[in-house]
Write a protein that holds these residues in place. Structure first.
Motif, PDB file in Angstrom:
ATOM      1  N   ASP A   1       0.833  -1.519  -0.396  1.00 45.30           N
ATOM      2  CA  ASP A   1      -0.024  -0.426   0.129  1.00 45.30           C
ATOM      3  C   ASP A   1       0.874   1.118   0.072  1.00 45.30           C
ATOM      4  O   ASP A   1       2.143   0.932  -0.222  1.00 45.30           O
ATOM      5  CB  ASP A   1      -0.611  -0.468   1.329  1.00 45.30           C
ATOM      6  CG  ASP A   1      -2.296   1.205   1.069  1.00 45.30           C
ATOM      7  OD1 ASP A   1      -1.997   2.044   0.145  1.00 45.30           O
ATOM      8  OD2 ASP A   1      -3.285   0.507   1.341  1.00 45.30           O
TER       9      ASP A   1
ATOM     10  N   ASP B   1      -6.415   0.383  -0.254  1.00 42.91           N
ATOM     11  CA  ASP B   1      -7.836  -0.511   1.331  1.00 42.91           C
ATOM     12  C   ASP B   1      -8.676  -0.438   0.946  1.00 42.91           C
ATOM     13  O   ASP B   1     -10.158  -0.476   1.066  1.00 42.91           O
ATOM     14  CB  ASP B   1      -7.247  -1.180   2.094  1.00 42.91           C
ATOM     15  CG  ASP B   1      -6.951   0.086   2.545  1.00 42.91           C
ATOM     16  OD1 ASP B   1      -6.925   1.013   2.472  1.00 42.91           O
ATOM     17  OD2 ASP B   1      -6.277  -0.023   4.016  1.00 42.91           O
TER      18      ASP B   1
ATOM     19  N   SER C   1      -6.429   4.336  -3.464  1.00 34.28           N
ATOM     20  CA  SER C   1      -7.439   3.471  -4.295  1.00 34.28           C
ATOM     21  C   SER C   1      -7.910   3.721  -5.979  1.00 34.28           C
ATOM     22  O   SER C   1      -6.954   2.170  -6.338  1.00 34.28           O
ATOM     23  CB  SER C   1      -8.137   2.742  -3.639  1.00 34.28           C
ATOM     24  OG  SER C   1      -8.448   2.806  -2.136  1.00 34.28           O
TER      25      SER C   1
ATOM     26  N   ASP D   1     -13.153   0.769   4.444  1.00 32.86           N
ATOM     27  CA  ASP D   1     -12.076   0.064   4.787  1.00 32.86           C
ATOM     28  C   ASP D   1     -11.788  -0.146   6.144  1.00 32.86           C
ATOM     29  O   ASP D   1     -11.403  -0.014   7.373  1.00 32.86           O
ATOM     30  CB  ASP D   1     -10.963   0.901   4.737  1.00 32.86           C
ATOM     31  CG  ASP D   1     -10.738   2.385   4.273  1.00 32.86           C
ATOM     32  OD1 ASP D   1     -12.107   2.657   5.344  1.00 32.86           O
ATOM     33  OD2 ASP D   1      -9.765   2.509   4.622  1.00 32.86           O
TER      34      ASP D   1
ATOM     35  N   ILE E   1      -9.519  -3.847   0.133  1.00 32.28           N
ATOM     36  CA  ILE E   1      -8.477  -4.208  -0.989  1.00 32.28           C
ATOM     37  C   ILE E   1      -9.102  -5.688  -1.284  1.00 32.28           C
ATOM     38  O   ILE E   1      -8.495  -5.908  -2.384  1.00 32.28           O
ATOM     39  CB  ILE E   1      -7.452  -5.017   0.825  1.00 32.28           C
ATOM     40  CG1 ILE E   1      -6.946  -6.159   0.707  1.00 32.28           C
ATOM     41  CG2 ILE E   1      -8.857  -5.476   1.820  1.00 32.28           C
ATOM     42  CD1 ILE E   1      -5.319  -5.032  -0.524  1.00 32.28           C
TER      43      ILE E   1
ATOM     44  N   SER F   1      -5.155  -2.860  12.037  1.00 34.00           N
ATOM     45  CA  SER F   1      -4.662  -3.774  11.153  1.00 34.00           C
ATOM     46  C   SER F   1      -5.648  -4.808   9.844  1.00 34.00           C
ATOM     47  O   SER F   1      -6.119  -4.758   9.269  1.00 34.00           O
ATOM     48  CB  SER F   1      -3.449  -3.679  11.036  1.00 34.00           C
ATOM     49  OG  SER F   1      -2.202  -2.994  10.541  1.00 34.00           O
TER      50      SER F   1
ATOM     51  N   GLY G   1      -8.875  -4.868   7.722  1.00 31.70           N
ATOM     52  CA  GLY G   1      -9.018  -4.675   6.101  1.00 31.70           C
ATOM     53  C   GLY G   1      -8.248  -3.932   5.697  1.00 31.70           C
ATOM     54  O   GLY G   1      -8.288  -3.623   4.758  1.00 31.70           O
ATOM     55  N   LYS G   2      -7.026  -4.022   6.647  1.00 29.95           N
ATOM     56  CA  LYS G   2      -5.979  -3.423   6.305  1.00 29.95           C
ATOM     57  C   LYS G   2      -4.893  -3.710   4.704  1.00 29.95           C
ATOM     58  O   LYS G   2      -4.860  -5.594   5.146  1.00 29.95           O
ATOM     59  CB  LYS G   2      -5.504  -2.275   7.011  1.00 29.95           C
ATOM     60  CG  LYS G   2      -5.187  -1.766   7.440  1.00 29.95           C
ATOM     61  CD  LYS G   2      -5.818  -0.370   7.156  1.00 29.95           C
ATOM     62  CE  LYS G   2      -6.293   0.749   8.233  1.00 29.95           C
ATOM     63  NZ  LYS G   2      -7.290   2.182   7.440  1.00 29.95           N
ATOM     64  N   THR G   3      -3.935  -3.346   3.801  1.00 30.85           N
ATOM     65  CA  THR G   3      -3.496  -3.884   2.872  1.00 30.85           C
ATOM     66  C   THR G   3      -3.181  -4.983   3.093  1.00 30.85           C
ATOM     67  O   THR G   3      -2.818  -6.502   2.559  1.00 30.85           O
ATOM     68  CB  THR G   3      -2.528  -2.929   2.211  1.00 30.85           C
ATOM     69  OG1 THR G   3      -3.458  -2.238   1.410  1.00 30.85           O
ATOM     70  CG2 THR G   3      -2.289  -3.287   1.158  1.00 30.85           C
TER      71      THR G   3
ATOM     72  N   GLY H   1      -5.078  -8.450   4.208  1.00 32.53           N
ATOM     73  CA  GLY H   1      -6.073  -8.653   2.430  1.00 32.53           C
ATOM     74  C   GLY H   1      -5.039  -9.620   1.918  1.00 32.53           C
ATOM     75  O   GLY H   1      -5.490 -11.067   1.856  1.00 32.53           O
TER      76      GLY H   1
END
Length: 379
Positions: free
Chosen positions: A8, A43, A48, A193, A269, A299, A302-304, A307
């Motif tokens: 990210d 995400d 994005s 997110d 993500i 995190s 749903g953070k990058t 995921g």
């Protein structure tokens, strides 16, 4: 050796693309023959749109729209012509990054420009839209977007409401007959997110209002105003979406996307990895390196990096996270498919000292990871 590099952005330092390139330099310093594939991710928040365009090769389009305070600005959106799909990032029109701290005004900022981006996409012939909801300067529950798309939000006297979330306290009638009829044929997915509801202690106003300039008194006012929008909307639609996880995203735009555009809300993500064909990229990778500015217990929402790690775990691929800092609870990420995580700093330093060196530090950490990785494979 195939290395997948899918970070990210590192906020205030590097875009996701720049971060991936810095990683690649480090990998090749350690092993010049390594095959690297850079796949910048996000995400649903900042960066994005760029990640989607990079992943898909979409056309970068421009439209003149209103910013959150009603001023004209050139906003970017993405267009995949073969798939008749538009990528619309709320922050391009109504983003917090376009306002100075003194200009942040959660009572009056509007999502009108987001509606104008939808109109541009419809004019292009869009049949599907991916709406990215991070980074908003607004707390209007999507009211401005609805007005741009042809809805009428009226007070008791039949007057159109002015822009902003505070005005929703006077909402008496919601007229949807004037909505652009092309919306009925538009398939919308909204990337979120966060999983916050519209109202209450975890709602849009309470959690995100202060960073948009709202005082405690204004937070209460805005929460009541969004409650009024939810009440009138439920009466008009016959369904109430105020408690939907993600309804509170982007100042209530998650609510508006679901209620009025029929959008499916999904983690950003997941949406971006799907567009990037992540399963195929992971299948061919020997090692995955991802990262972002901070890795901590939050995190997991749903953070990058998480995921990526969850997707990689299903294929048995090792994942290394490189983060600007490791915060409280980051160890929980090890249960989600993260093999190892490292902070970038190579000694005591302030954030101000670290930011200009982010690319250098990211390259150095990537080089170290690859040296250890290759050593372990040959021993």
């Amino acid at each position: 050796m195939n290395i997948l590099l899918c970070p990210d952005s590192f906020k205030d330092a590097l875009s996701a693309e720049q971060a991936a390139q810095a990683m690649a330099r480090g990998v090749h310093s350690a092993t010049p023959s390594a095959q690297t594939h850079c796949c910048p991710l996000a995400d649903g928040g900042e960066g994005s749109l760029d990640a989607l365009i990079a992943a898909t090769g979409a056309e970068r389009c421009q439209a003149t729209v209103q910013d959150a305070l009603g001023r004209p600005r050139q906003a970017t959106w993405g267009w995949l012509g073969e798939q008749r799909t538009a990528f619309i990032e709320l922050a391009e029109a109504s983003g917090l990054q376009h306002l100075s701290i003194a200009e942040r005004d959660a009572l009056h900022t509007s999502t009108f420009g987001v509606g104008e981006l939808f109109l541009a996409a419809l004019d292009q012939g869009a049949e599907k839209a991916l709406l990215l909801l991070g980074g908003s300067a607004t707390n209007d529950g999507g009211a401005g977007m609805l007005q741009a798309l042809g809805a009428r939000l009226l007070d008791q006297q039949g007057n159109q409401l002015p822009p902003g979330g505070a005005a929703l306290a006077a909402l008496a009638t919601l007229e949807l007959a004037g909505l652009d009829p092309r919306l009925a044929m538009l398939d919308v997915e909204a990337a979120v997110d966060v999983d916050n509801p519209l109202l209450g202690e975890r709602g849009a106003s309470a959690v995100f209002g202060p960073q948009k300039g709202a005082s405690p008194e204004q937070v209460a006012m805005l929460d009541d105003a969004l409650g009024r929008l939810a009440e009138v909307s439920a009466h008009e639609l016959g369904e109430d979406y105020r408690d939907l996880p993600g309804a509170g995203a982007a100042g209530g735009m998650g609510f508006a996307a679901r209620a009025f555009l029929g959008a499916t809300l999904k983690p950003g993500i997941e949406m971006i990895m799907q567009q990037a064909n992540m399963p195929a990229l992971l299948e061919s990778a020997d090692l995955v390196i991802t990262g972002e500015g901070r890795l901590d217990g939050q995190s997991l929402s749903g953070k990058t990096p998480i995921g990526v790690a969850r997707a990689a775990r299903r294929l048995g691929k090792p994942v290394v996270v490189l983060a600007g800092s490791l915060g409280e609870g980051w160890q929980a990420c090890l249960e989600e498919g993260v093999t190892a995580a490292f902070a970038l700093a190579d000694g005591p330093m302030t954030l101000e000292e670290a930011l200009p060196r982010t690319a250098e530090l990211l390259s150095a950490r990537s080089e170290s990871v690859i040296r250890v990785w290759t050593s372990s494979r040959t021993s």
